[in-house]
Design a protein around this motif. Structure first.
Motif, PDB file in Angstrom:
ATOM      1  N   PRO A  88       1.066  -1.269  -0.272  1.00  0.00           N
ATOM      2  CA  PRO A  88      -0.170   0.317   0.154  1.00  0.00           C
ATOM      3  C   PRO A  88       1.358   0.888   0.072  1.00  0.00           C
ATOM      4  O   PRO A  88       0.537   2.536  -0.840  1.00  0.00           O
ATOM      5  CB  PRO A  88      -1.057   0.167   1.440  1.00  0.00           C
ATOM      6  CG  PRO A  88      -0.657  -1.914   1.564  1.00  0.00           C
ATOM      7  CD  PRO A  88       0.309  -1.757   0.967  1.00  0.00           C
ATOM      8  N   GLN A  89       2.049   1.027   1.280  1.00  0.00           N
ATOM      9  CA  GLN A  89       2.828   1.998   0.545  1.00  0.00           C
ATOM     10  C   GLN A  89       2.651   2.361  -1.133  1.00  0.00           C
ATOM     11  O   GLN A  89       3.396   4.042  -0.830  1.00  0.00           O
ATOM     12  CB  GLN A  89       3.997   2.498   1.957  1.00  0.00           C
ATOM     13  CG  GLN A  89       3.477   2.238   3.314  1.00  0.00           C
ATOM     14  CD  GLN A  89       3.259   0.814   3.694  1.00  0.00           C
ATOM     15  OE1 GLN A  89       3.122   0.052   2.841  1.00  0.00           O
ATOM     16  NE2 GLN A  89       3.861   0.526   4.767  1.00  0.00           N
ATOM     17  N   ASP A  91       1.969   1.680  -3.564  1.00  0.00           N
ATOM     18  CA  ASP A  91       1.433   1.890  -4.441  1.00  0.00           C
ATOM     19  C   ASP A  91       1.435   3.647  -4.297  1.00  0.00           C
ATOM     20  O   ASP A  91       0.642   3.761  -5.625  1.00  0.00           O
ATOM     21  CB  ASP A  91       0.642   1.124  -4.586  1.00  0.00           C
ATOM     22  CG  ASP A  91      -0.160  -0.124  -5.361  1.00  0.00           C
ATOM     23  OD1 ASP A  91       1.405  -0.408  -5.673  1.00  0.00           O
ATOM     24  OD2 ASP A  91      -0.891  -1.299  -4.286  1.00  0.00           O
ATOM     25  N   ARG A  92       1.144   4.435  -3.014  1.00  0.00           N
ATOM     26  CA  ARG A  92       0.083   5.748  -3.133  1.00  0.00           C
ATOM     27  C   ARG A  92       1.776   6.587  -3.097  1.00  0.00           C
ATOM     28  O   ARG A  92       1.310   7.319  -3.506  1.00  0.00           O
ATOM     29  CB  ARG A  92       0.168   5.835  -1.397  1.00  0.00           C
ATOM     30  CG  ARG A  92      -1.371   5.270  -1.042  1.00  0.00           C
ATOM     31  CD  ARG A  92      -1.966   5.730   0.384  1.00  0.00           C
ATOM     32  NE  ARG A  92      -0.637   4.904   1.388  1.00  0.00           N
ATOM     33  CZ  ARG A  92      -0.161   4.103   2.565  1.00  0.00           C
ATOM     34  NH1 ARG A  92      -1.197   3.370   2.280  1.00  0.00           N
ATOM     35  NH2 ARG A  92       0.573   3.814   3.316  1.00  0.00           N
ATOM     36  N   PHE A  96       1.493   9.225  -5.985  1.00  0.00           N
ATOM     37  CA  PHE A  96       1.908  10.107  -5.614  1.00  0.00           C
ATOM     38  C   PHE A  96       2.598  11.092  -6.330  1.00  0.00           C
ATOM     39  O   PHE A  96       2.300  12.099  -7.028  1.00  0.00           O
ATOM     40  CB  PHE A  96       1.838  10.614  -4.686  1.00  0.00           C
ATOM     41  CG  PHE A  96       2.572  11.507  -3.756  1.00  0.00           C
ATOM     42  CD1 PHE A  96       1.969  13.007  -3.547  1.00  0.00           C
ATOM     43  CD2 PHE A  96       4.193  11.623  -3.393  1.00  0.00           C
ATOM     44  CE1 PHE A  96       2.171  14.503  -2.948  1.00  0.00           C
ATOM     45  CE2 PHE A  96       4.513  13.617  -2.760  1.00  0.00           C
ATOM     46  CZ  PHE A  96       3.288  14.419  -2.644  1.00  0.00           C
ATOM     47  N   ASN A 115       6.160  13.731   2.315  1.00  0.00           N
ATOM     48  CA  ASN A 115       5.074  13.329   1.955  1.00  0.00           C
ATOM     49  C   ASN A 115       5.747  11.927   2.874  1.00  0.00           C
ATOM     50  O   ASN A 115       6.205  11.083   3.251  1.00  0.00           O
ATOM     51  CB  ASN A 115       5.335  12.116   0.783  1.00  0.00           C
ATOM     52  CG  ASN A 115       4.194  11.399  -0.132  1.00  0.00           C
ATOM     53  OD1 ASN A 115       4.097  10.019   0.424  1.00  0.00           O
ATOM     54  ND2 ASN A 115       3.489  11.714  -0.104  1.00  0.00           N
ATOM     55  N   ASP A 117       4.692   8.491   2.986  1.00  0.00           N
ATOM     56  CA  ASP A 117       5.167   7.292   2.325  1.00  0.00           C
ATOM     57  C   ASP A 117       6.652   7.235   2.288  1.00  0.00           C
ATOM     58  O   ASP A 117       7.538   6.353   1.537  1.00  0.00           O
ATOM     59  CB  ASP A 117       4.117   7.051   1.100  1.00  0.00           C
ATOM     60  CG  ASP A 117       3.206   6.221   1.986  1.00  0.00           C
ATOM     61  OD1 ASP A 117       2.593   5.621   2.991  1.00  0.00           O
ATOM     62  OD2 ASP A 117       1.936   6.496   1.494  1.00  0.00           O
TER      63      ASP A 117
END
Length: 167
Positions: A88-89, A91-92, A96, A115, A117
């Motif tokens: 998830p990190q 992908d985000r 971004f 950011n 992440d």
């Protein structure tokens, strides 16, 4: 090139880094192409990488290929060998940065560490900074995005191509 970057010195004791030859050997197998590789200066930081890219931009007008080889997400300490996708990190963070590249919001990309992440996605700057060289060299150009893939949890293979589309 040295005239464009007067504070740069030449030292080829190290040889060509894998970030250069692993890309070029597949793009131009067997071709006798002269290569000038810039080392990543982790001390100077993101703004410096972007400024170097801007200084090198005139080379593109003379037909030079400027290639930045790195990863948007590169965290070998967090590899998930059984994960064919991104965490998830990852992908985000990749989404971004890609969104910012599409909008050409270079200032936010230069400050990517803001950011939440970023510490996971780019715990060291060495694989992220090549993007800033290319953004600096491709002022105002819209990117073509390719290979928008994350794998083993914490690696991103997203690429950006400049100079083949509209400005």
């Amino acid at each position: 090139m040295l005239a464009l970057l007067p504070d740069i010195s030449i030292n080829d004791d190290w040889g060509i880094d894998h970030g250069t030859w692993t890309v070029l050997v597949h793009m131009f197998p067997g071709a006798p192409i002269p290569v000038v590789q810039l080392s990543i200066d982790g001390i100077e930081g993101p703004q410096n990488a972007y400024d170097i890219g801007k200084a090198l931009a005139p080379l593109r007008e003379k037909g030079y290929l400027l290639l930045g080889s790195g990863n948007i997400v590169h965290n070998l300490r967090r590899l998930e060998w059984d994960n064919p996708n991104g965490s998830p990190q990852a992908d985000r963070f990749d989404a971004f940065i890609t969104g910012l590249v599409k909008k050409r919001d270079n200032e936010k990309i230069i400050h990517y560490e803001d950011n939440p992440d970023a510490a996971y996605a780019a715990p060291t700057a060495d694989h992220f900074l090549p993007l800033l060289y290319t953004l600096g060299a491709a002022q105002g150009e819209k990117p073509e995005i390719f290979n928008n893939v994350r794998n083993t949890g914490s690696l991103s293979m997203t690429g950006y191509l400049f100079g083949f589309g509209e400005k």
